[in-house]
Design an enzyme around this catalytic site. Structure first.
Site, PDB file in Angstrom:
ATOM      1  N   GLU A  23      19.265  24.935  35.220  1.00  0.00           N
ATOM      2  CA  GLU A  23      19.719  23.657  35.765  1.00  0.00           C
ATOM      3  C   GLU A  23      20.403  23.827  37.114  1.00  0.00           C
ATOM      4  OE1 GLU A  23      19.014  20.739  34.653  1.00  0.00           O
ATOM      5  OE2 GLU A  23      18.429  21.082  32.576  1.00  0.00           O
ATOM      6  N   ASP A  32      16.946  14.056  40.256  1.00  0.00           N
ATOM      7  CA  ASP A  32      16.162  15.212  39.812  1.00  0.00           C
ATOM      8  C   ASP A  32      14.712  15.030  40.261  1.00  0.00           C
ATOM      9  OD1 ASP A  32      14.853  13.519  38.004  1.00  0.00           O
ATOM     10  OD2 ASP A  32      15.624  14.516  36.223  1.00  0.00           O
TER      11      ASP A  32
END
Length: 152
Positions: A23, A32
């Site tokens: 991540e 994202d």
């Protein structure tokens, strides 16, 4: 199934390393790859663009979310799990959610005693909004390897 503090510490250390590695840490909210507002180590719940978080806040969010994902694993998987297998499934659940784990062929196979077959299902979860993401391909390969550890 109740876990000892030693068991919890083992899978949690593995999962923290896996999740934070894939991540990454971003202390200012961003979109994202599929456009979802995200902050810290991949947190999305209630995140608004421009939001900021301290390192301590990010670490707290990660710990809370991993514990939630672990409860999700416990709710879906009845088979005994090694520390690495649990860490792989916690990382997966952190990323896709408990509902996806519980409804998956991965869970059905592991619960039926086909651990290798279940672990191999991780390789199928590399798409987000219909787009195969290189980061998910790498993450699922790592989770699969952890899940299979001790079987091969």
């Amino acid at each position: 199934m109740a876990q000892s503090n030693k068991q919890r510490a083992a899978w949690c250390a593995i999962a923290v390393t896996c999740v934070s590695g894939f991540e990454g840490l971003r202390q200012v909210a961003y979109r994202d790859p599929v456009g979802i507002p995200t902050i810290c180590f991949g947190e999305t719940k209630g995140v608004k663009l421009g939001q900021r978080a301290t390192l301590a806040e990010c670490q707290g969010m990660l710990a809370d979310s991993l514990e939630l994902a672990n409860r999700g694993v416990d709710a879906c998987i009845r088979a005994p799990l090694t520390d690495y297998r649990r860490a792989a499934l916690v990382s997966f659940t952190y990323n896709v959610g408990q509902g996806s784990l519980c409804g998956s062929m991965l869970a059905r196979k592991i619960n039926a005693g086909d651990t290798a077959g279940g672990c191999n299902e991780l390789s199928r979860w590399t798409f987000a909004k219909g787009i195969q993401l290189p980061g998910l391909v790498k993450r699922r390969a790592a989770e699969r390897d952890m899940c299979l550890r001790g079987l091969l």
